[in-house]
Enzyme design. Structure first.
Site, PDB file in Angstrom:
ATOM      1  N   HIS A  52     -24.479  21.082  -0.325  1.00 18.22           N
ATOM      2  CA  HIS A  52     -22.986  20.788  -0.676  1.00 18.22           C
ATOM      3  C   HIS A  52     -22.705  19.192  -1.044  1.00 18.22           C
ATOM      4  CE1 HIS A  52     -18.910  21.101  -0.732  1.00 18.22           C
ATOM      5  NE2 HIS A  52     -19.041  22.316  -1.058  1.00 18.22           N
TER       6      HIS A  52
ATOM      7  N   ASP B  57     -21.546  30.458   0.432  1.00 15.75           N
ATOM      8  CA  ASP B  57     -22.113  31.197  -0.518  1.00 15.75           C
ATOM      9  C   ASP B  57     -23.467  31.943   0.237  1.00 15.75           C
ATOM     10  OD1 ASP B  57     -20.335  31.105  -2.514  1.00 15.75           O
ATOM     11  OD2 ASP B  57     -21.268  29.303  -3.077  1.00 15.75           O
TER      12      ASP B  57
HETATM   13  N1  ACO Z   1     -32.498  23.344  -2.903  1.00 19.68           N
HETATM   14  C1  ACO Z   1     -33.447  22.262  -2.953  1.00 19.68           C
HETATM   15  N2  ACO Z   1     -32.982  20.960  -3.148  1.00 19.68           N
HETATM   16  C2  ACO Z   1     -31.659  20.625  -3.176  1.00 19.68           C
HETATM   17  C3  ACO Z   1     -30.692  21.653  -3.011  1.00 19.68           C
HETATM   18  C4  ACO Z   1     -31.284  23.137  -2.781  1.00 19.68           C
HETATM   19  N3  ACO Z   1     -30.130  24.070  -2.984  1.00 19.68           N
HETATM   20  N4  ACO Z   1     -29.540  21.149  -3.264  1.00 19.68           N
HETATM   21  C5  ACO Z   1     -29.815  19.832  -3.268  1.00 19.68           C
HETATM   22  N5  ACO Z   1     -31.161  19.504  -3.193  1.00 19.68           N
HETATM   23  C6  ACO Z   1     -31.763  18.322  -3.297  1.00 19.68           C
HETATM   24  C7  ACO Z   1     -31.785  17.608  -4.779  1.00 19.68           C
HETATM   25  O1  ACO Z   1     -33.050  18.101  -5.406  1.00 19.68           O
HETATM   26  C8  ACO Z   1     -31.690  16.255  -4.564  1.00 19.68           C
HETATM   27  O2  ACO Z   1     -32.840  15.970  -4.137  1.00 19.68           O
HETATM   28  P1  ACO Z   1     -33.630  14.330  -4.490  1.00 19.68           P
HETATM   29  O3  ACO Z   1     -32.463  13.240  -4.001  1.00 19.68           O
HETATM   30  O4  ACO Z   1     -34.903  14.134  -3.635  1.00 19.68           O
HETATM   31  O5  ACO Z   1     -33.754  14.092  -5.960  1.00 19.68           O
HETATM   32  C9  ACO Z   1     -30.666  15.988  -3.308  1.00 19.68           C
HETATM   33  O6  ACO Z   1     -30.878  17.299  -2.862  1.00 19.68           O
HETATM   34  C10 ACO Z   1     -29.258  15.745  -3.746  1.00 19.68           C
HETATM   35  O7  ACO Z   1     -29.247  16.934  -4.646  1.00 19.68           O
HETATM   36  P2  ACO Z   1     -27.721  16.810  -5.827  1.00 19.68           P
HETATM   37  O8  ACO Z   1     -28.075  17.732  -6.895  1.00 19.68           O
HETATM   38  O9  ACO Z   1     -27.511  15.334  -6.335  1.00 19.68           O
HETATM   39  O10 ACO Z   1     -26.555  17.100  -4.961  1.00 19.68           O
HETATM   40  P3  ACO Z   1     -25.028  17.502  -5.407  1.00 19.68           P
HETATM   41  O11 ACO Z   1     -24.248  16.961  -4.242  1.00 19.68           O
HETATM   42  O12 ACO Z   1     -24.931  16.871  -7.065  1.00 19.68           O
HETATM   43  O13 ACO Z   1     -25.065  18.919  -5.685  1.00 19.68           O
HETATM   44  C11 ACO Z   1     -24.967  21.417  -5.185  1.00 19.68           C
HETATM   45  C12 ACO Z   1     -24.566  19.771  -4.644  1.00 19.68           C
HETATM   46  C13 ACO Z   1     -24.921  21.501  -6.521  1.00 19.68           C
HETATM   47  C14 ACO Z   1     -24.091  22.271  -4.270  1.00 19.68           C
HETATM   48  C15 ACO Z   1     -26.492  21.475  -4.688  1.00 19.68           C
HETATM   49  O14 ACO Z   1     -26.872  21.322  -3.300  1.00 19.68           O
HETATM   50  C16 ACO Z   1     -27.014  22.917  -5.080  1.00 19.68           C
HETATM   51  O15 ACO Z   1     -27.486  22.852  -6.426  1.00 19.68           O
HETATM   52  N6  ACO Z   1     -26.996  23.897  -4.469  1.00 19.68           N
HETATM   53  C17 ACO Z   1     -27.659  25.197  -4.733  1.00 19.68           C
HETATM   54  C18 ACO Z   1     -26.363  25.860  -5.395  1.00 19.68           C
HETATM   55  C19 ACO Z   1     -25.508  26.328  -4.515  1.00 19.68           C
HETATM   56  O16 ACO Z   1     -25.565  26.904  -3.356  1.00 19.68           O
HETATM   57  N7  ACO Z   1     -24.165  26.049  -4.883  1.00 19.68           N
HETATM   58  C20 ACO Z   1     -22.880  26.454  -4.040  1.00 19.68           C
HETATM   59  C21 ACO Z   1     -22.251  25.056  -3.541  1.00 19.68           C
HETATM   60  S1  ACO Z   1     -20.790  25.656  -2.661  1.00 19.68           S
HETATM   61  C22 ACO Z   1     -19.585  26.107  -3.843  1.00 19.68           C
HETATM   62  O17 ACO Z   1     -19.443  25.323  -4.765  1.00 19.68           O
HETATM   63  C23 ACO Z   1     -19.034  27.168  -3.510  1.00 19.68           C
END
Ligand code: ACO
Length: 429
Positions: A304, A361
């Site tokens: 998140h 979720d």
């Molecule tokens: N699985 C594996 N790695 C992840 C995940 C994940 N679910 N989420 C983030 N990371 C990693 C990224 O690869 C990145 O790694 P790095 O720094 O080594 O390159 C780091 O964590 C940061 O990720 P970002 O994408 O920059 O984080 P951001 O804050 O932009 O994204 C998000 C947040 C979109 C929720 C992300 O965690 C994600 O894609 N999660 C999966 C989808 C999901 O569950 N979405 C629902 C969110 S809650 C809602 O909206 C209701």
């Protein structure tokens, strides 16, 4: 005492005021930055940008706190109803008994949708995703109800009408997609019961209410009711800043919510868990894939932007999942996989280092499955829940004395001035 941040740039010193919120959140006020320094800020994804002041929802991502109008979401999930929580978010305080009664009557009175809208629903291709249908239909409401939304009374009327009709439209799109007769809302039923009845009642099998199912839906919607400046809420505010009508702004929020990184994650989680189940249940492989930088796969329902600890909503959702399945005497293999996967992930160095924990979720799809909601309707369920939050945020932005149309800047990286080349002189094209 006023606080400032000092910025030194090209030999000049600038003082930028610090704004402090009621929970001591601090931000640098850069309103005069470009005017005084010629600089803008660069913040893709707005991770460090406060786009507004808001008194609706407070969250602390480090401590796992979420409050609507100051009330912890845990208390609302235990004691409130979705209708009451909606009132709280939109009006800024809990209703009196009389106000809640009046709100219920209004919701019932406006729950029918124009009969002509049925033809719209019927003409979408069969395979249409319900989120696409819902966002289009919400936008279309403006054509059916074009009244002005200027005075407070008109706005309150439009808001209540939208809350009442979205629930009916969601159930209607499901019924039509199945080729079933549409079930009309019943004035004797409360908000959640009415929705369940419109979804699942059929002429051959009347829907039987189960207390735990009704309560689960109530809590599911309370947990989704607002989440401050997330992607879809920002879409509502940005689109609304051009002073479009409420329906258009909410429709934009719904479109933003649809994505798998946002509200579409509940569907994506169940699809991911189902894939793991079908391919033999090896959840460890999913965890390994999520860590592999060469693989675009992510663990859906994990991570998140704001929460760097367990999402407080996920805690409630997980418990509700257990309680609901045991009350219904259901066994869902996806729940077992989800729990095992969570156990491995939260103890894995990659997930710990990246602060990746289950979000709302991760377990919500299993709750919705137990209620009987089909997978492609999951994000629609989220949208119904988020509606009061979007409305509250839209209303707040309309009344904001610092309101300005949303219009970010950019750092241009394209070619410097160049000149038009006539076709005959162009080479290599
Ligand atoms: N699985 C594996 N790695 C992840 C995940 C994940 N679910 N989420 C983030 N990371 C990693 C990224 O690869 C990145 O790694 P790095 O720094 O080594 O390159 C780091 O964590 C940061 O990720 P970002 O994408 O920059 O984080 P951001 O804050 O932009 O994204 C998000 C947040 C979109 C929720 C992300 O965690 C994600 O894609 N999660 C999966 C989808 C999901 O569950 N979405 C629902 C969110 S809650 C809602 O909206 C209701």
């Amino acid at each position: 005492m006023d606080e400032y941040v000092t910025l030194n740039y090209k030999g000049e010193t600038y003082r930028l005021p610090v704004i402090i919120g009621t929970e001591n959140e601090c931000g640098i006020d850069i309103l005069a930055l470009r005017r005084d320094t010629g600089l803008i800020t660069f913040d893709p994804g707005f991770a460090n940008t406060g786009a507004c002041k808001s008194s609706i929802t407070y969250m602390d991502g480090e401590k796992g706190i979420l409050r609507y109008r100051g009330i912890p979401v845990e208390e609302l999930a235990e004691h409130s109803t979705f209708k009451e929580t909606s009132y709280l978010l939109i009006n800024g305080r809990l209703p009196t008994a009389e106000e809640l009664r009046h709100f219920s009557i209004m919701l019932n009175d406006h729950s029918l949708v124009h009969e002509d809208m049925k033809t719209f629903f019927q003409n979408f291709p069969r395979a249409s995703h319900p989120m696409g249908i819902l966002s289009a239909m919400v936008n279309a409401l403006r054509s059916f109800y074009p009244e002005l939304q200027t005075t407070e009374e008109e706005i309150n009327f439009t808001v209540t009408r939208l809350l009442a009709k979205v629930r009916t439209m969601a159930a209607m799109s499901y019924k039509i997609s199945r080729g079933h007769t549409v079930v009309y809302p019943r004035p004797d039923l409360a908000y959640c019961e009415n929705f369940l009845n419109m979804m699942f009642n059929t002429p051959v099998k009347p829907y039987e209410f189960v207390r735990e199912v009704v309560r689960a839906l109530e809590v599911f919607w309370i947990l989704h009711a607002d989440h401050e400046q997330n992607c879809s809420t920002t879409a509502v505010r940005v689109v609304g800043s051009g002073r479009v009508n409420l329906y258009a702004a909410i429709s934009a929020g719904m479109s933003a919510l649809w994505g798998p990184l946002h509200g579409g994650a509940n569907q994506a989680v169940v699809e991911m868990l189902s894939d793991i189940y079908r391919s033999g249940g090896d959840y460890r492989k999913a965890v390994e894939r999520a860590k592999d930088k060469d693989d675009p796969f992510r663990l859906m329902g994990f991570g998140h932007r704001v929460y760097k600890t367990y999402d407080p909503r996920a805690k409630i959702m997980k418990k509700m999942c257990d309680d609901l399945l045991s009350a219904l005497k259901l066994k869902d293999p996806l729940l077992d996989i989800a729990k095992e996967l969570e156990e491995v992930a939260v103890n894995d160095a990659y997930f710990i280092d990246h602060n990746l924990y289950p979000n709302v979720d991760f377990y919500s799809g299993i709750v919705l499955r137990a209620i009987g909601i089909p997978t492609n309707m999951f994000t629609v369920m989220f949208a119904i829940g988020r509606l009061p939050g979007w409305i509250a945020q839209w209303k707040e932005s309309m009344d904001d004395p610092q309101w300005r149309i949303s219009r970010p800047r950019q750092i241009y990286t394209g070619p410097s001035e160049t000149h038009y080349v006539p076709m005959a002189k162009r080479k290599g094209i």
